[in-house]
Enzyme design. Structure first.
Site, PDB file in Angstrom:
ATOM      1  N   LYS A  64       0.944 -35.010  44.521  1.00  0.00           N
ATOM      2  CA  LYS A  64       0.407 -36.348  44.772  1.00  0.00           C
ATOM      3  C   LYS A  64      -1.071 -36.285  45.095  1.00  0.00           C
ATOM      4  O   LYS A  64      -1.491 -36.695  46.168  1.00  0.00           O
ATOM      5  CB  LYS A  64       1.176 -37.033  45.900  1.00  0.00           C
ATOM      6  CG  LYS A  64       1.402 -36.124  47.107  1.00  0.00           C
ATOM      7  CD  LYS A  64       2.163 -36.813  48.211  1.00  0.00           C
ATOM      8  CE  LYS A  64       2.589 -35.790  49.245  1.00  0.00           C
ATOM      9  NZ  LYS A  64       3.425 -36.299  50.275  1.00  0.00           N
ATOM     10  N   CYS A 112      17.520 -22.586  48.128  1.00  0.00           N
ATOM     11  CA  CYS A 112      17.309 -23.917  47.549  1.00  0.00           C
ATOM     12  C   CYS A 112      17.973 -24.001  46.180  1.00  0.00           C
ATOM     13  O   CYS A 112      17.863 -23.090  45.378  1.00  0.00           O
ATOM     14  CB  CYS A 112      15.810 -24.195  47.400  1.00  0.00           C
ATOM     15  SG  CYS A 112      15.432 -25.643  46.399  1.00  0.00           S
ATOM     16  N   CYS A 157      14.857 -33.597  49.536  1.00  0.00           N
ATOM     17  CA  CYS A 157      14.033 -33.195  50.675  1.00  0.00           C
ATOM     18  C   CYS A 157      13.632 -34.403  51.512  1.00  0.00           C
ATOM     19  O   CYS A 157      13.571 -34.334  52.725  1.00  0.00           O
ATOM     20  CB  CYS A 157      12.770 -32.502  50.209  1.00  0.00           C
ATOM     21  SG  CYS A 157      13.025 -31.307  48.919  1.00  0.00           S
ATOM     22  N   CYS A 199     -25.649 -36.000  48.767  1.00  0.00           N
ATOM     23  CA  CYS A 199     -26.934 -35.698  49.314  1.00  0.00           C
ATOM     24  C   CYS A 199     -27.184 -36.323  50.663  1.00  0.00           C
ATOM     25  O   CYS A 199     -26.338 -36.962  51.236  1.00  0.00           O
ATOM     26  CB  CYS A 199     -27.991 -36.246  48.378  1.00  0.00           C
ATOM     27  SG  CYS A 199     -27.307 -37.089  46.968  1.00  0.00           S
ATOM     28  N   GLU A 207       0.778 -28.365  56.661  1.00  0.00           N
ATOM     29  CA  GLU A 207       0.193 -29.233  57.670  1.00  0.00           C
ATOM     30  C   GLU A 207       1.174 -29.420  58.817  1.00  0.00           C
ATOM     31  O   GLU A 207       2.376 -29.505  58.611  1.00  0.00           O
ATOM     32  CB  GLU A 207      -0.101 -30.608  57.056  1.00  0.00           C
ATOM     33  CG  GLU A 207      -0.605 -31.598  58.087  1.00  0.00           C
ATOM     34  CD  GLU A 207      -1.191 -32.857  57.470  1.00  0.00           C
ATOM     35  OE1 GLU A 207      -0.725 -33.272  56.409  1.00  0.00           O
ATOM     36  OE2 GLU A 207      -2.116 -33.414  58.079  1.00  0.00           O
ATOM     37  N   MET A 219      10.313 -32.127  45.265  1.00  0.00           N
ATOM     38  CA  MET A 219      10.383 -30.847  44.555  1.00  0.00           C
ATOM     39  C   MET A 219       9.630 -30.819  43.230  1.00  0.00           C
ATOM     40  O   MET A 219       9.926 -29.997  42.370  1.00  0.00           O
ATOM     41  CB  MET A 219      11.832 -30.429  44.294  1.00  0.00           C
ATOM     42  CG  MET A 219      12.622 -30.055  45.526  1.00  0.00           C
ATOM     43  SD  MET A 219      11.834 -28.847  46.592  1.00  0.00           S
ATOM     44  CE  MET A 219      11.847 -27.393  45.571  1.00  0.00           C
ATOM     45  N   CYS A 274      19.395 -31.927  52.978  1.00  0.00           N
ATOM     46  CA  CYS A 274      19.448 -30.703  52.175  1.00  0.00           C
ATOM     47  C   CYS A 274      20.717 -29.937  52.522  1.00  0.00           C
ATOM     48  O   CYS A 274      20.892 -29.490  53.645  1.00  0.00           O
ATOM     49  CB  CYS A 274      18.226 -29.848  52.483  1.00  0.00           C
ATOM     50  SG  CYS A 274      18.253 -28.254  51.663  1.00  0.00           S
ATOM     51  N   ASN A 320     -26.912 -41.661  47.843  1.00  0.00           N
ATOM     52  CA  ASN A 320     -26.077 -40.602  48.398  1.00  0.00           C
ATOM     53  C   ASN A 320     -24.650 -41.052  48.215  1.00  0.00           C
ATOM     54  O   ASN A 320     -24.228 -42.035  48.803  1.00  0.00           O
ATOM     55  CB  ASN A 320     -26.392 -40.404  49.880  1.00  0.00           C
ATOM     56  CG  ASN A 320     -25.350 -39.529  50.561  1.00  0.00           C
ATOM     57  OD1 ASN A 320     -24.599 -38.817  49.894  1.00  0.00           O
ATOM     58  ND2 ASN A 320     -25.319 -39.574  51.880  1.00  0.00           N
ATOM     59  N   GLY A 321     -23.912 -40.331  47.409  1.00  0.00           N
ATOM     60  CA  GLY A 321     -22.523 -40.716  47.203  1.00  0.00           C
ATOM     61  C   GLY A 321     -22.144 -40.525  45.763  1.00  0.00           C
ATOM     62  O   GLY A 321     -22.714 -39.689  45.071  1.00  0.00           O
TER      63      GLY A 321
END
Lengths: 480, 1515
Positions: B972, B1137, B1143, B38, B921, B514, B1148, B268-269
């Protein structure tokens, strides 16, 4: 494994030192030297430690290859041996005679472009180091069990089963018609691939661990299968296949044409210092002779290379398919060629020439037709392509078939397939007779030593389950 | 259907309640999972005198916080808003007079009460109870006042749940003083509440019952507050304070009582430690007592009402602590302490204060900005991490205005005397009674003086000093005995080599890659230790994980042992405790501790007799619990549970079970706080095991067998030259670090708040077992129970002690080994699939698919099969392959993890079939934005925005069809990532705006998403910078994900991606791959259920991924609710693969996942193979659809009735029950799939106007200057314009400052987000959070108005997280920035005049000059770029995180020139007098600058930074 990156990108594949062909064709000693410790570690460190180790997947014993390679790379040889021994009763044998190029090494994923990891030689190195350091121990059962198992055949399958059963505490009795322990390991495989002391070493350990051997004791001759079943709580048939395949061509009855095993056995016995009349009189000795070996399997390779060592004038190998399509190991072919064997590919004997003794082989050229549904190309004769090879000694290495066991064992009730192999349940390895199991070549047909070991282990595990259930059953019945 | 018609409110409520009840009983809905966040604020008169202006300002501030709340589709129903003000006595007394009574002299009290509205009988009963309790306490009643309301302003849904709102007016007939009156009213309220509970009366709620203050709140939009409650417009409503709150909730059901403020606080939180805190509160309760409460203590219990939200729970504890005579600032300090332990500059008396607080109770941890009022005090405070914004303004006439944003109350700049921010762990407080303002340090100093805390805390016995010296790491077991024990606990060679050894060698956990393709523990036929059934919880969206690596200063493992006292007391006895620095003890340490404890400790053996028959385990557990209980009752202060007695004759009980059994038993018996619970476990080896033990209640843990194993390995020389002590310490460090990581995933920073919280989800544990031993932990599919566990223990024990075994089993859990665990990707299947795609053979693919199906069950879907309800149809009638393929996605795999060839191959393949590849990413090469010469399109259709923000530029964001916000990753969740330096090639460094060879780190949290409204803001920003792309939010499956997804949907996401726990990865810690997150089957189904329940499902697409490898998997995903499907690993396998799982090591051998050119040359993948894979899967989907009689996937989405459970797992399980996954919510008139065309649009911002006005620029490229007045509601100014500029001219196509936009006022969040070259934003005033987020070349200038009296370098001019992920551009701000200034900056240049904590964190490029003080933890994880800090007081060395950087004075003329030029530019742009002064005296001042240089950069800089290097270069 977790530490240090795989080194295959920068490190070349290497095998242990191979003796010069000139030197090795003069004796029967093994052709590979031992790896130096540093070299073995280095080579082991090339393993990429795959998440799905195809080397293991394609190893009949499912050896944990990446794991003992990692341990070797780290210099932890005792553990490496423990891991290797955990899945294999004779890693030193497999390291020497397995056709790695068709199994583990052939499926190594770095093979593509980097040449595979050196697996067999490292395996041998690990085990030899273990022997040298006294890490190899006889089976030490935590407790002795009263139940006993009779094992027919002291070949690799029978020995593996005997050891596994002893580890669990069962009494193991091994029966063999020959005078030595080892089966084909002793009499079939030449010294330059497997020195006889290697087998003797195992025998000694098994004896020390309580395995009882009954040698020169042939089932069917000295005792019947039924007697054996009465004497033991379970029986394992691991007799192997010994009947040499033959073919019918003109002149097959001539003198100096022998099945491969006769030839190899004579050579091996001679090497062991036995008196072998047919060898001593020169009949089975290739020295000074033109030798023609027929066949393209590993047995044929053993024959040609033995002939070279005996001092043959020439050694030729006749095979009806080409190099790429032969069943034997490519590495063996390479060794043989180095040692001076001449391969006559795409050729089949048409007749044996000579009056009494063979003097030559008339052969015909073949070509390979298109592949059938199984993917194999059938050889077809090229008309009018005859040629003749000079021959004083012809060895037929055409493969082996099972003997007629129901008759041999005087056990007609024993179920066999139409190929003569024993019918055994594929999960339990039990035959149609309760408590009688079968393993190795006698079930699967002539095959590799490594398969025999695998089958022997599987049979032992199955016998263990069978005997455990048998012990539990009366107890359960009593409890009711 | 007509979606513009608002749904009938009453029907919605009925449907919702019915659906919710059904899903709660049979599905995956748990109301406890709901979250909210909030905007919050406080206005107060510093002199403590009530003013009308305070109330008016509060009301007005609330009106400009609407964007922090969410609005229902009806445009009227909000998630809740409210205000807390003083009671205007006159106002109410006049009301009493109007009703014909004469009010008494003293204060009257007002109760603001929600009563059941439609059930009149219940309503009447409520009134009776309320009145009876008041009268029973001896107070009088003036009567009930019906609060005037205007229902026309609220939505239909809100109205349907609207309570009857009345006020009870109470006469202080006893004449007690205000304080006593207030305490009595507190007790009265609790008694009333208990009575209501006892009579099962629902819909009754007391907002406030006080003689001081009253709370007006409800389910309207913030701006409707006064329209709904006209009372507040009355001028007599005056107050010395006003706390206001706007709520954003993850559900859509309007619950009136969940609106805030609560009685004490507005929050808030989110409290991440809620589970642990509630458990510990229950444990504390038996000992709670206070003179003020006397015999009424029992009336107050339980302190926390069942079913409370986290905020409500915190409020309840806050309230009882304040009522028990602690001041509001003290309670704030105790419940939400500052991170004090690692602050060297903190005065000792304040440290003592904190140390005392720490001894009393566990902190409530999590992101929090709170505003609290408790009579004398009004306080605004922050959590220890400073994860929520809190800005304040002080006026010349004594008003304090604090809140989530600056500019909420419009003030004349000349009236402002101070602007600032409340920092991490800090507070600002007003003593209303004495009319005094306290800044943080002043409050703490005042509190520290109140009691002799320093003396008291001397009683705390620090065990570390004692045991470290004497710790003798003895070895007890020989090799044979050791091996037996290792076998007896089921360890394998793999455990020792891959997990244990790296921990002890490197002091860190091992990495893997993997993902996880092994069966869930409950499905496995192998031995699986108990901790495998526990899945770690993690934060996503509604609260952030903490960065346990870079921000470890706020974290603590300090562990207290012993008897905990009465938390309401305040005396020395509370400090009589033992204290450890970490709960992890070596053998020597444990023994030293044991010796110290002497007779105060009791040992309990946790093994059982192997020869005893079935049921021996249960018997043994009963014995253990009894022994523990007896020990406590006998006065023991410590209990030691140990399985060391394991032998051939005795079987060890899994210590998780033993610890959980004793902890839960003692809690039930109300004895837990009397003792510490110390565990010695053989089985315990990996970090996860430690975490589970502590999570189920262990105080300290000793993994004795792990240490014996290390000793054996050390003896054999496997640790080289390391001493054994060092090996043990490294192992401990790895465990400590791992524990920090695991608790940080949950957003928890202190272990004491984690302990006993069971912050896990059971996957495959029997429900009854969980209820008995691990209460509160979700266990949704049930599974193995005590009998099954006992059976498995016996098998293991028999194997360990029955046979002659030379070697440990080799394993197979982490990597495939025959005889070990099943892996879904097996050698033969990999080859079959590769052959199929290489030869374009569907029949071969079918062999693969059938082979996969024949494997032993690996995932939950393997227990399910199809149950057609219609006759099959011909495959020809089913929608085409092309249609189906469009639904496929290759999930985010970054270029960096993948080699460029593999990455591009995926993109091309997916574009060819109209499907989507995700960039992952790390940016993308702009060359890919244009098709290849052969017509192939190598551009990723989905661009990922992850926490590192690498390469996230305006151009990147404008070249895609979809933007994906990666909140978490299956392998993860809750953790960051890192790309090792050796993988950062020239090309990757270019794309990521970093330096080749330098490691790149992605932080665990997105630094602009600490809560749900932050996510809404990021979605808003992205929709501004790309006006066409849809926005996807990627979540990871866990329980509670449904409500998170609902919140995400309300935040206007278009796609929600549910990732399963199995997800692949380039590199992540093994225990994270294995033990965090849950299968997508569960998460997906939950999300689908909850979205349907909340009528949100048809507005968002659901996508799922994680181990999908066949058409069957796709159809099951569809039936469970997904309409799009991510296929990652299988696509990699199609490209070559073979699951080497290396990796993370760049080796590889098939060139898929490597940057090594030698290996990349091995890549044999082609787009055709990938296309073939997706074609085959689609074809298989068609066949299954035909068999189900369905013509398209849409027909079956969410149709769980077409599935049934075919297997209930192994017979030794108690049960394995997937019914909850198969439950359905009734979708009403809406479809079960997304019907949205286009995207969920967001409201316009100022840019809509700017773009209109900027046509000459956009059409003809003219240079322009525009000017506007702005407010904090104008968000993301400049983003949309930047998109237009990028699309027309390119990101760097205009000369700098080609268009200047001049803004007056307070800018909303994300000012200048992704602004590109050519745009100059010039703000006169200030700005909120996220200024220059993703800055892509633009120029931003901030300064105060010319008329302002503020000194720029003392003035906070912008909020937190400025320049996050900026890649280029400049920022000059004449004032201070908030926390995390320039976090992950990778190219921008900036000058500011001070900043908060964590400045320049994770910076990888760019240059920053800070002309004033910086906060703690400066330059943490900074691996590139350069920073200069002006620090005349030499404070920086204590505040720097020097792990990756070097601190030095400016040594070379080149760098001095860089610094000075930037300061000059700053002065030119902002006219800062402060900067001008520095320049004027440059020669004197330059020596007071620090230069901060990343260590890895030193050798890589073109211009040396070191004097010697310079000398060497010129010599």
């Amino acid at each position: 494994m977790p530490r240090g990156l795989p080194k295959f990108v920068h490190l070349e594949k290497q095998m242990p030192e191979k003796r010069e062909a000139e030197a090795r064709r003069r004796d029967f000693h093994e052709i590979y030297a031992e790896f130096a410790a540093e070299r073995a570690r280095e080579q082991a460190s090339r393993c990429s430690q795959c998440g799905v180790p195809f080397c293991q997947v394609h190893c009949p014993l499912h050896n944990n290859i990446p794991d003992w390679l990692m341990l070797t790379a780290e210099g932890r040889l005792e553990e490496a041996y423990e891991v290797a021994a955990a899945t294999n009763n004779m890693p030193e044998v497999c390291g020497r005679i397995c056709p790695q190029d068709r199994l583990c090494e052939g499926n190594c994923v770095i093979e593509k472009g980097f040449r595979s990891v050196t697996i067999g030689a490292v395996e041998k190195y690990i085990t030899e180091t273990a022997f040298a350091n006294g890490w190899v121990k006889p089976p030490r059962p935590p407790r002795e069990l009263a139940q006993s198992v009779g094992i027919i055949g002291a070949g690799p399958g029978g020995l593996a089963a005997a050891e596994e059963l002893r580890r669990r505490g069962y009494q193991a009795h091994v029966y063999d018609r020959y005078d030595r322990v080892g089966g084909l390991l002793v009499y079939g495989i030449p010294n330059f691939k497997l020195e006889k002391t290697v087998v003797a070493r195992r025998e000694a350990l098994l004896r020390e661990g309580g395995v009882v051997f009954h040698l020169e004791c042939e089932v069917g001759r000295d005792l019947t299968l039924t007697e054996l079943r009465l004497r033991h709580d379970a029986v394992l048939i691991a007799s192997g296949v010994y009947k040499a395949r033959d073919f019918a061509v003109p002149g097959i009855g001539l003198r100096n044409i022998f099945p491969a095993l006769d030839y190899l056995t004579a050579s091996n016995r001679a090497g062991l210092g036995d008196t072998v009349p047919l060898f001593d009189d020169g009949t089975l000795n290739a020295a000074g002779k033109h030798v023609v070996v027929i066949g393209g399997g590993d047995t044929a390779m053993d024959c040609v290379r033995t002939a070279v060592r005996q001092g043959a004038k020439s050694v030729k190998c006749l095979y009806r398919r080409n190099r790429a399509n032969m069943p034997g190991s490519q590495r063996e072919v390479q060794h043989a060629e180095e040692e001076g064997v001449e391969f006559v590919w795409l050729s089949a004997p048409e007749a044996f020439l000579g009056d009494e003794a063979v003097t030559g082989v008339r052969a015909v050229r073949m070509r390979l037709g298109i592949a059938d549904s199984s993917g194999r190309q059938a050889p077809q004769v090229i008309d009018g392509s005859h040629f003749t090879l000079e021959a004083d000694l012809v060895i037929k290495a055409l493969g082996f078939d099972p003997e007629d066991l129901p008759t041999l064992f005087t056990a007609p009730e024993l179920g066999v397939t139409r190929w003569g192999t024993i019918k055994a349940d594929f999960r339990t390895l039990m035959t149609n007779l309760d408590g009688v199991f079968a393993a190795g070549d006698i079930v699967r047909g002539a095959s590799l030593v490594v398969w025999a070991i695998r089958d022997g282990r599987d049979a032992a595990a199955s016998i263990h389950r069978y005997l455990k259930a048998k012990t539990a059953a009366p107890a359960a019945a009593a409890a009711e | 259907m007509d979606r513009t018609r608002p749904e009938d409110g009453q029907r919605f409520i009925e449907d919702y309640r019915r659906n919710a009840a059904h899903l709660e009983g049979h599905g995956l809905y748990d109301p406890r999972d709901e979250h909210d966040a909030c905007g919050v604020g406080l206005v107060a008169a510093i002199d403590g005198k009530p003013r009308r202006e305070v109330v008016a300002a509060g009301i007005n501030a609330l009106k400009v916080l609407w964007h922090r709340g969410a609005v229902d589709a009806d445009g009227k129903t909000g998630d809740g808003a409210g205000i807390h003000v003083q009671i205007p006595q006159g106002f109410f007394k006049e009301h009493i007079r109007d009703t014909g009574h004469e009010p008494g002299e003293g204060r009257l009290a007002v109760g603001m009460v929600f009563l059941p509205r439609t059930d009149f009988a219940a309503q009447e009963r409520c009134r009776c109870i309320v009145e009876a309790e008041i009268l029973a306490f001896g107070y009088g009643i003036y009567g009930w006042r019906q609060v005037p309301i205007d229902i026309s302003v609220i939505g239909e849904k809100a109205n349907a749940t609207r309570p009857e709102i009345e006020q009870i007016l109470i006469n202080n007939t006893k004449g007690t003083n205000a304080r006593q009156f207030e305490i009595d009213l507190f007790i009265i309220r609790r008694r009333i509440e208990k009575q209501m509970l006892a009579e099962s009366i629902r819909d009754f709620y007391i907002c406030s019952l006080s003689c001081r203050s009253v709370i007006y709140k409800g389910m309207f939009l913030a701006e409707q507050l006064t329209a709904f409650y006209p009372d507040l417009l009355d001028d007599r409503f005056v107050s010395s304070f006003a706390i206001y709150h706007q709520r954003y909730s993850t559900n859509t059901f309007p619950n009136w009582w969940l609106a805030q403020p609560f009685r004490m606080i507005a929050h808030n939180g989110e409290i991440n430690t809620l589970l642990g805190n509630m458990n510990w509160m229950r444990a504390h309760e038996p000992r709670m007592a206070h003179a003020w409460f006397g015999d009424h203590m029992q009336d107050l219990l339980p302190i926390v009402q069942p079913g409370s939200s986290d905020s409500a729970a915190l409020d309840a504890v806050f309230e009882v602590m304040v009522r028990a005579d602690r001041s509001v600032p003290m309670v704030k300090t105790m419940l939400m302490p500052e991170a004090w332990a690692n602050q060297p500059s903190l005065p000792q008396d304040i440290k003592d204060l904190y140390s005392y607080c720490n001894a009393v109770m566990e902190p409530w941890d999590g992101p929090a900005a709170i505003c609290a009022y408790g009579g004398q005090w009004a306080v605004a405070g922050m959590d220890r991490n400073g994860l929520r914004p809190m800005r304040y303004t002080i006026t010349s006439d004594g008003l304090l205005i604090v809140g989530s944003e600056t500019g909420m109350v419009r003030l004349d700049e000349t009236r402002i005397v101070e602007k600032g921010r409340v920092g991490p762990g800090q507070m600002i407080a007003i003593d209303l009674r004495n009319g005094k303002l306290y800044r943080d340090r002043e409050v703490k100093a005042m509190l520290a003086k109140e009691r002799p805390f320093g003396k008291w805390t001397k009683s705390i016995k620090k065990l570390d000093g004692l045991i470290k010296k004497g710790a003798d790491e003895r070895v007890e077991l020989d090799r044979e005995a050791l091996r037996r024990r290792q076998l007896a606990v089921g360890w394998t060679l793999e455990d020792l080599e891959m997990i244990l050894h790296p921990m002890a060698e490197d002091g860190k956990e091992a990495l893997g890659s993997m993902g996880d393709d092994t069966p869930l523990a409950v499905l496995s036929d192998q031995h699986r230790p108990l901790h495998h059934y526990f899945r770690q919880n993690f934060s996503q969206v509604t609260n952030p994980p903490i960065d346990s690596l870079r921000e470890t200063r706020v974290m603590s493992l300090v562990t207290r042992l012993g008897n905990l006292g009465n938390i309401l007391d305040e005396d020395e006895s509370q400090c009589r405790l033992l204290q450890l620095a970490s709960p992890v003890l070596s053998n020597g340490e444990f023994e030293a501790m044991r010796a110290y404890m002497g007779a105060t400790a009791a040992d309990v053996d946790c093994t059982f007799d192997a020869s005893k028959g079935d049921g021996a385990l249960r018997e043994a557990i009963n014995r253990i619990r009894q022994e523990a209980e007896d020990a406590v009752r006998g006065g023991a202060q410590h209990i030691i549970l140990s399985d060391k007695a394991t032998s051939a004759a005795r079987i060890a009980i899994p210590m998780i079970l033993a610890a959980g059994a004793v902890h839960s038993h003692l809690v039930r018996k109300k004895l837990r706080t009397f003792i510490s619970l110390n565990v010695r476990s053989g089985e315990c080896l990996d970090v996860h095991y430690f975490a589970v033990l502590i999570g189920v209640g262990a105080t300290s843990v000793n993994a004795y067998l792990a240490q014996e194993t290390l000793a054996d390995r050390h003896r054999r020389g496997l640790f080289g030259a390391l001493s054994f002590e060092e090996v043990v310490q490294r192992y401990k460090r790895a465990v400590d670090q791992g524990l920090l990581k695991i608790i940080s995933k949950m957003g928890i920073s202190v272990i004491s708040s984690y302990r006993g919280g069971c912050n896990f989800e059971a996957l495959g544990l029997s429900r009854s077992l969980v209820a008995e031993f691990f209460p509160g932990m979700p266990s949704r599919i049930s599974g193995i129970g005590l009998n099954g566990i006992e059976r498995k223990l016996r098998e293991l024990h028999e194997r360990a002690y029955g046979e002659d075994i030379a070697a440990l089993p080799v394993g197979g859990f982490y990597r495939y080994r025959r005889g070990g665990e099943t892996h879904a990707y097996q050698g033969a299947l990999i080859h079959t699939l590769q052959t199929a795609v290489a030869t374009d053979s569907y029949s071969t693919y079918k062999k693969y698919s059938e082979g996969t199906r024949k494997l032993p069950p690996v995932s939950l879907r393997d227990l399910l099969d199809f149950k057609p309800k219609r006759p099959p149809i011909s495959v020809d009638e089913v929608e085409s392959i092309t249609e189906i393929r469009k639904r496929f996605v290759t999930p985010g795999m970054s270029l960096g993890a993948l080699g460029p060839e593999a990455h591009e191959t995926l993109n091309i393949a997916m574009n060819r079939i109209g499907a989507k590849a995700d960039s992952g990413e790390g940016g993308e090469d702009p060359a890919r934005f244009k098709p290849n010469a052969n017509g192939d399109n190598p551009n990723s259709a989905i661009k990922q925005v992850a926490s590192g923000r690498f390469g996230v530029t305006a151009e990147y964001l404008n070249n895609c069809r979809e933007l994906e916000i990666k909140i978490a990753q299956g392998a993860k969740p809750g953790e960051g990532g890192q790309l090792m330096g050796f993988k950062v090639t020239e090309m990757i460094a270019k794309l990521r705006h970093s330096t080749p060879g330098v490691t790149l780190i992605s932080p665990p949290p997105h630094h602009d998403i600490y809560s749900i409204e932050d996510l809404a803001q990021l979605i808003y920003d992205l929709k501004q910078i790309n006006p066409d792309a849809k926005v996807c939010v990627k979540l990871v499956s866990r329980s509670g994900i449904g409500t998170v997804a609902a919140g995400v949907a309300k935040a206007k996401a278009d796609v929600v991606l549910i990732s399963g726990h199995v997800g692949g990865t380039g590199a992540s810690p093994q225990t994270s791959i294995k033990f965090a997150g849950t299968p997508w089957e569960m998460g997906l189904s939950e999300v689908h259920q909850i979205l349907t329940l909340n009528r949100l499902r048809h507005r968002v697409k659901l996508r799922t991924d994680g181990g999908i490898k066949t058409g069957r998997d796709v159809v099951i995903a569809a039936l469970l609710g997904a309409e799009e499907y991510g296929v990652g690993t299988a696509a990699l396998v199609a490209m070559g693969c073979i699951m080497v799982r290396q990796c993370h090591s760049n080796t590889c051998p098939v060139g898929v996942c490597t940057q090594d050119p030698k290996l990349r040359a091995k890549f044999e993948g082609t787009p055709e193979r990938v296309v073939n894979l997706f074609t085959f899967i689609a074809e298989e989907v068609r066949e299954i659809l035909a068999s189900l009689g369905a013509r398209s996937l849409n027909e079956i989405i969410g149709r769980t009735d077409l599935l049934f459970q075919v297997s209930r797992g192994s017979p030794h399980l108690d049960d394995l029950d997937l019914n909850q996954i198969l439950a359905q919510a009734d979708p009403g008139d809406y479809p079960r799939y997304c019907t949205l065309e286009g995207r969920n649009e967001v409201p316009d911002t100022l840019d809509a106007q700017i773009i209109k006005d900027a046509q000459p620029l956009l059409v003809d490229g003219e240079k322009m200057q525009l000017a506007y007045n702005i407010r904090n509601t104008h968000r993301a100014i400049g983003a949309r314009l930047s998109s237009e500029i990028t699309r027309r001219y390119g990101m760097a196509g205009l000369p700098p400052a080609h268009i200047t936009v001049r803004l007056r006022g307070s800018a909303g969040q994300s000012l200048g987000a992704f602004a590109v070259q050519g745009l100059k934003l010039e703000v006169f005033g200030d700005a909120n959070d996220y200024v220059g987020k993703g800055l892509s070349g633009g120029l931003i200038v901030l300064r105060t108005m010319t008329a302002s009296p503020l000194a720029s370098h003392e003035n906070t001019i912008m909020g937190n997280t400025v320049l996050y992920g900026a890649t280029a551009g400049k920022l000059f701000a004449a004032g201070q920035a908030g926390e995390r200034f320039a976090v992950r900056n990778s190219g921008a240049e900036a000058v500011v005049e001070g900043c908060g904590s964590n400045g320049c964190e994770y910076m990888t490029n760019g240059t920053v000059v800070i002309l004033g003080p910086v906060g703690d933890n400066f330059a943490a994880g900074m691996t590139g770029g350069m920073a200069f800090v002006y620090d005349p007081e030499e404070q920086l060395p204590a505040r720097l995180n020097g792990e990756t950087v070097l601190l030095q004075r400016i040594e070379t003329p080149y760098w001095e020139g860089v610094c000075r030029a930037l300061v000059q530019e700053h002065a030119d742009h902002t006219q800062s007098r402060w900067a001008a002064g520095l320049l004027n005296d440059w020669d004197r001042e330059v020596g007071k600058f620090w230069q901060i240089v990343p260590k890895e950069m030193i050798g890589r800089l073109a211009e040396p930074v070191k004097r010697e290097a310079l000398a060497a270069a010129s010599a």
